[in-house]
Design an enzyme around this catalytic site. Structure first.
Site, PDB file in Angstrom:
ATOM      1  N   SER A  45      25.676 -15.626 -45.151  1.00 55.61           N
ATOM      2  CA  SER A  45      24.931 -14.399 -44.841  1.00 55.61           C
ATOM      3  C   SER A  45      23.475 -14.545 -45.258  1.00 55.61           C
ATOM      4  O   SER A  45      22.618 -13.779 -44.822  1.00 55.61           O
ATOM      5  CB  SER A  45      25.565 -13.194 -45.545  1.00 55.61           C
ATOM      6  N   GLU A 182      37.910  -9.738 -43.879  1.00 53.30           N
ATOM      7  CA  GLU A 182      36.706  -8.986 -43.484  1.00 53.30           C
ATOM      8  C   GLU A 182      36.995  -8.087 -42.288  1.00 53.30           C
ATOM      9  O   GLU A 182      37.537  -8.540 -41.263  1.00 53.30           O
ATOM     10  CB  GLU A 182      35.562  -9.965 -43.150  1.00 53.30           C
TER      11      GLU A 182
HETATM   12  O1  KIV Z   1      28.477 -15.005 -45.965  1.00 52.52           O
HETATM   13  C1  KIV Z   1      28.957 -14.038 -46.577  1.00 52.52           C
HETATM   14  O2  KIV Z   1      28.274 -13.301 -47.284  1.00 52.52           O
HETATM   15  C2  KIV Z   1      30.390 -13.796 -46.434  1.00 52.52           C
HETATM   16  C3  KIV Z   1      30.943 -12.546 -47.015  1.00 52.52           C
HETATM   17  C4  KIV Z   1      30.624 -11.424 -46.133  1.00 52.52           C
HETATM   18  C5  KIV Z   1      32.393 -12.645 -47.290  1.00 52.52           C
HETATM   19  O3  KIV Z   1      31.071 -14.586 -45.850  1.00 52.52           O
END
Ligand code: KIV
Length: 278
Positions: A45, A182
């Protein structure tokens, strides 16, 4: 001593909820660690909330390793999980092993996470056999956003619900130490949590998972492009930052910053001499 995957499993057995949070840099990771979060994810993310990409798809291994190193340097107690980016574990078992090893050897993380269920179970098994703990991730898997047709809840129909339950069992069987759920309907997350022995960590997956994970920039109100439905803002740091920066701009423009307090002095004889001679 850092938290171990064994301790996380014991937490599930005791019914003790597991808070997990993302971090992407040294200073934030240090604060998150000091605040007592036992499980930190260097999530891909970061592509969206740190690097400004439209999705997580462009994120590279080198970017992930760079940020993982910073997070590991900032933490003492939390178990740090490095998120394997798009196409770094899909092409072959060898690629998956090589890239998982980079997180541990170069990045310094204690575990890796990858997206997918039954289709990646063989890779999970092989990575675990090499001694690298793996966290699974099912439901809304952002690296497959184009396949899924957007960022939306997954598991409402009987077919998809069964598939998710099978995915969770396949990951458990393959040796995953934990599974992120998720955007999964809360009752389905509850069932999956009851049916697997490893901790489930939810994000938009209701209150009955063994733990919860949030993106730190959402939690602190730092990322302002949008607020996901699953997120709760515990602070509005964006407002504090904007007010502080505009105060700074005004003070510099008005000449009221810096004052003597933020300035260094020197022997006046030296400066007088210099002014006379130069
Ligand atoms: O990349 C991320 O932050 C994630 C979380 C949302 C679990 O995969």
């Amino acid at each position: 001593m850092r938290v171990t995957i064994g301790e996380l499993k014991e937490m599930k057995q005791r019914g003790e909820r597991i808070p997990m949070l993302t971090a992407y840099d040294y200073s934030t990771a240090k604060l998150v660690d000091e605040a007592g979060v036992p499980l930190i994810l260097v999530g891909d993310s970061l592509g969206m909330v740190v690097l400004g990409y439209e999705s997580t798809i462009p994120v590279t291994m080198d970017e992930m390793i760079h940020h993982t190193k910073a997070v590991v340097r900032g933490t003492e107690r939390a178990l740090v999980v490095g998120d394997m980016p798009f196409m770094t574990y899909h092409t072959s078992v060898d690629d998956a092993l090589r890239n998982a090893a980079r997180f541990i050897q170069e990045g310094g993380s204690q575990a890796v996470k990858l997206e997918g269920g039954e289709t990646v179970a063989e890779k999970v098994k092989r990575i675990v056999e090499c001694g690298i703990p793996v966290q699974g991730h099912i439901g809304l898997t952002p690296q497959s956003v184009h396949q899924l047709g957007g960022f939306k809840v997954v598991g409402k129909t009987p077919e998809v619900a069964v598939r998710l339950l099978n995915d969770a069992k396949a990951l458990e069987q393959a040796g995953a130490f934990s599974i992120v759920l998720e955007a999964v309907p809360a009752p389905l997350s509850k069932l999956i949590t009851e049916r697997v022995s490893v901790p489930t960590i939810g994000i938009g997956a209701g209150p009955d998972c063994d733990g919860q994970v949030q993106v730190v920039s959402d939690l602190l109100g730092l990322f302002t492009d949008f607020v996901p439905k699953h997120a709760k803002q515990y602070a509005k740091l964006a407002d504090i930052i904007k007010t502080s920066v505009s105060d700074y701009v005004s003070e510099v423009q008005a000449g009221s910053f810096p004052t003597a307090k933020q300035s260094y002095t020197m022997d006046e004889k030296i400066i007088d001499e210099l002014a006379r001679s130069a």
